[in-house]
Design an enzyme around this catalytic site. Structure first.
Site, PDB file in Angstrom:
ATOM      1  CD  GLU A 160      -3.195  -0.854   2.044  1.00  0.00           C
ATOM      2  OE1 GLU A 160      -3.024  -0.124   3.041  1.00  0.00           O
ATOM      3  OE2 GLU A 160      -4.254  -1.454   1.837  1.00  0.00           O
ATOM      4  CD  GLU A 318      -4.300  -5.575   2.718  1.00  0.00           C
ATOM      5  OE1 GLU A 318      -5.004  -4.831   3.421  1.00  0.00           O
ATOM      6  OE2 GLU A 318      -3.075  -5.451   2.630  1.00  0.00           O
TER       7      GLU A 318
END
Ligand code: GAL
Length: 670
Positions: A160, A318
């Site tokens: 991320e 995710e």
């Protein structure tokens, strides 16, 4: 437009059958006995894909140059033996304590000069040369060690990028910003012209004088702010590319990606720009529990992810099985919601469903975040639903590689998001995603699919093109949109579009300078509405946020404002253009107004829903060569009728015509 032919699956899928299933796996938090139980439970759940080692640097290299790979060797060997493939991380997302102690200059600095310290994660700036040296170092050691490991299917670069902090203001960042500006402009004169530095005595004599837009007494130069956004997005990607270069050299045949955070809230990274350097798009998505329409926000984010992927299948890297731990109040997902969420991502192009994380931690700041295996173990609702989802995904194997079909395009541009929301504008209430979300919501509720398309990408084949608050546009973008209308599309452009060029310089002669000709309108003055106030329209609708003094100049007024001082001034116009039309919307319509407008636009464009269905059912269609799959996700609490004929892949039987309350059908059409 989504092509109907089956494209070759990205390299990552070659070793995996069907829809990939799994999550982040952090075995270093557990003793050997638990790791053995993990293998049993993974088998029971049908897990075939895991992300491993994301935050493991401190354990893999406990002190500089000293490595401990024993645990990772064992984990990867066991996973390989169990037939589970791995997205192996570069382990760089949380620098070890010894590195921070030795090189505190790697830490991020905020706009007000605060240094963000260690003890959490992501405490580095991507422009730090020292950090890059160490990060490429551990990446290269990992790549060399595991390059031939049978479990390795994909590289998971860092994690991320831009999460928590996405803009960096330290001295090394400033130097990198200056170098980036020099490459972009070539000369300081060109930069002065672009930034309009004649204003407020902001003239620069050399690049050395330039700083990032750090805390200042008043508003900063908009060109400087916009370029800093561009630079900041680029700096994170450039760091990704530095790690990628190492991986490509050692493992040229192994694909690589990084997990993005595409959603209606993530603004800082230009993911369309990033996408060209990812071998497969991977996204993380979390619901906001307090949002009663969170499934619609999910659809927006998943559609935007597919847009970033250029229509190709992507990885949901995710999401959560149930509650997260970082919202003010962390509600669990309702029974069945996880399955609906997961299949909604698949319905919108995902070919992998993964979670953060496999097993719920017992220590650390994420111990109350749900996982596939909760604290309560296998005898829990969540684990049983995880097993059910695994079984469902196995039945969806035929869907893999197919593409979502859409005839509506919403033009989406991160640069427009940045520029639209710069300070010192006519109204702070013009928020880039809001009007787009309103249109998307209306189309979602009708079962009409939408593609998000970058303004420079082809609009061929779309019957309806929506251009919302596209404030800054290049001439080529105007030509692209105009040619879609000429070719037969219904094109709608909203207020605060085409106002400036790429340098944030106003296009003079009346707004919206870039689109005046196409739309056949000229706007003389903006009348943004005060907070909470509305304006009545002649068609009975109500506008908020924006109104303006529009003159028609070749267009027909479809509705007008009815209140002083804009009484009788057009609020919605239409101009026939070639084989299509160009509509202009001068306010933000309320819910009913959006519905009525979308009705008209769809009728004109001849676009209808994926299928006839009761209210509350989410619908999409994925197509592969000769095959067609309708996803029907019933978000309501009543059984729903959906008129499609075919076999339900989930039940393995003929589809009955009904989708049960809270249930899902995936129908392969006859
Ligand atoms: C993501 C992150 C994961 C985990 C998750 C919790 O942002 O990549 O490591 O923290 O959030 O929701």
């Amino acid at each position: 437009m989504s092509s109907q032919e089956q494209t070759a699956p990205p390299a990552v899928w070659r070793n995996l059958d069907g829809i990939a299933y799994g999550g982040d796996y952090n075995p270093e938090q557990w003793p050997a006995s638990v790791r053995l139980e993990d293998l049993e439970l993974m088998k029971e759940a049908g897990v075939n894909f895991l992300s491993v080692g994301i935050f493991s640097w401190g354990l893999l290299e406990p002190s500089e140059g000293e490595y401990d790979f024993a645990w990772l060797d064992e984990v990867l060997d066991n996973l390989a033996a169990a037939g589970i493939k791995v997205a192996l991380a570069t382990a760089t997302a949380s620098p070890p304590a010894w590195l921070v102690r030795k090189h505190p200059e790697i830490l991020p600095v905020t706009a007000d000069g605060t240094v963000l310290g260690p003890g959490s994660r992501r405490h580095y700036t991507p422009s730090s040369a020292v950090f890059r040296r160490y990060a490429t170092g551990i990446t290269s050691v990992l790549a060399e060690r595991y390059k031939d490991h049978p479990a390795l299917a994909l590289w998971h670069v860092d994690n991320e990028l831009g999460c928590h902090v996405s803009e960096f203001y330290g001295d090394e960042d400033a130097a990198a910003f200056r170098a980036w500006l020099e490459r972009r402009y070539g000369s300081i004169d060109a930069l002065n012209a672009a930034w309009g530095t004649a204003f407020w005595s902001q003239h620069y004599s050399s690049f050395e004088e330039i700083q990032p837009p750090r805390a200042a007494p008043s508003t900063l130069n908009p060109g400087q702010q916009l370029d800093f956004q561009r630079f900041s997005s680029w700096a994170l990607m450039d760091y990704y590319l530095a790690l990628l270069a190492v991986l490509r050299e050692v493992t040229p045949g192994v694909p690589a990606t990084t997990n993005l955070m595409v959603s209606s809230a993530t603004k800082s990274m230009d993911y369309f720009d990033w996408s060209k350097d990812l071998d497969v798009i991977a996204n993380d998505h979390y619901l906001v529990a307090a949002d009663p329409e969170r499934h619609i926000e999910l659809a927006f984010s998943a559609d935007l992810t597919r847009g970033v992927a250029g229509g190709d299948p992507w990885i949901l890297m995710e999401h959560s099985t149930s509650a997260v731990n970082w919202q003010p109040r962390n509600q669990p997902k309702m029974p069945g919601e996880m399955l609906r969420n997961s299949l909604a991502h698949v319905a919108r192009g995902a070919d992998a469903v993964m979670f953060f994380q496999w097993r719920q931690s017992f220590a650390g700041s994420e111990k109350f975040h749900s996982a596939m295996v909760p604290h309560g173990g296998r005898e829990t609702r969540v684990f049983q639903e995880v097993v059910g989802l695994g079984a469902a995904l196995q039945k969806l194997a035929p869907v893999r590689g197919s593409r979502v079909e859409s005839r509506v395009a919403i033009v989406f541009d991160y640069e427009a998001w940045w520029a639209t929301e710069l300070d010192s504008h006519p109204s702070q209430d013009v928020k880039y995603p809001e009007l787009l979300r309103s249109f998307h919501r209306s189309l979602f509720l009708r079962g009409v699919s939408v593609d998000f398309v970058h303004p420079t990408a082809s609009l061929e084949g779309y019957g309806l093109v929506l251009v919302c608050t596209l404030y800054n546009v290049a001439d080529a973008v105007v030509a692209n949109i105009a040619s879609a209308a000429r070719a037969g599309a219904t094109v709608l452009v909203s207020y605060f579009s085409g106002i400036v060029d790429e340098q944030d310089h106003v296009r003079l002669g009346g707004y919206p300078g870039a689109f005046r000709e196409l739309l056949g309108v000229r706007v003389e003055e903006f009348h943004p509405l005060l907070a909470g106030s509305t304006v009545k329209l002649s068609d009975g609708g109500v506008g908020s946020v924006w109104s303006e003094h529009v003159h028609v100049n070749g267009a027909d007024a479809i509705s007008t404002f009815t209140e002083y001082p804009l009484d009788g001034i057009p609020a919605l116009t239409r101009r026939p253009v070639g084989a299509g039309s160009a509509w202009y919307l001068a306010t933000f319509p309320d819910g009913d107004g959006i519905e009525a407008l979308v009705d008209r636009l769809l009728t004109e464009a001849g676009i209808s829903a994926v299928a006839e269905a009761d209210h509350g059912v989410e619908l999409t269609r994925r197509r592969a060569e000769g095959r067609s799959f309708v996803f029907a996700i019933n978000h309501s609490r009543a059984d729903a009728t959906v008129r499609v004929a075919g076999a339900d892949l989930l039940t393995g039987e003929r589809y009955t015509g009904k989708v049960p309350a809270g249930g899902v059908a995936v129908i392969e059409e006859d």
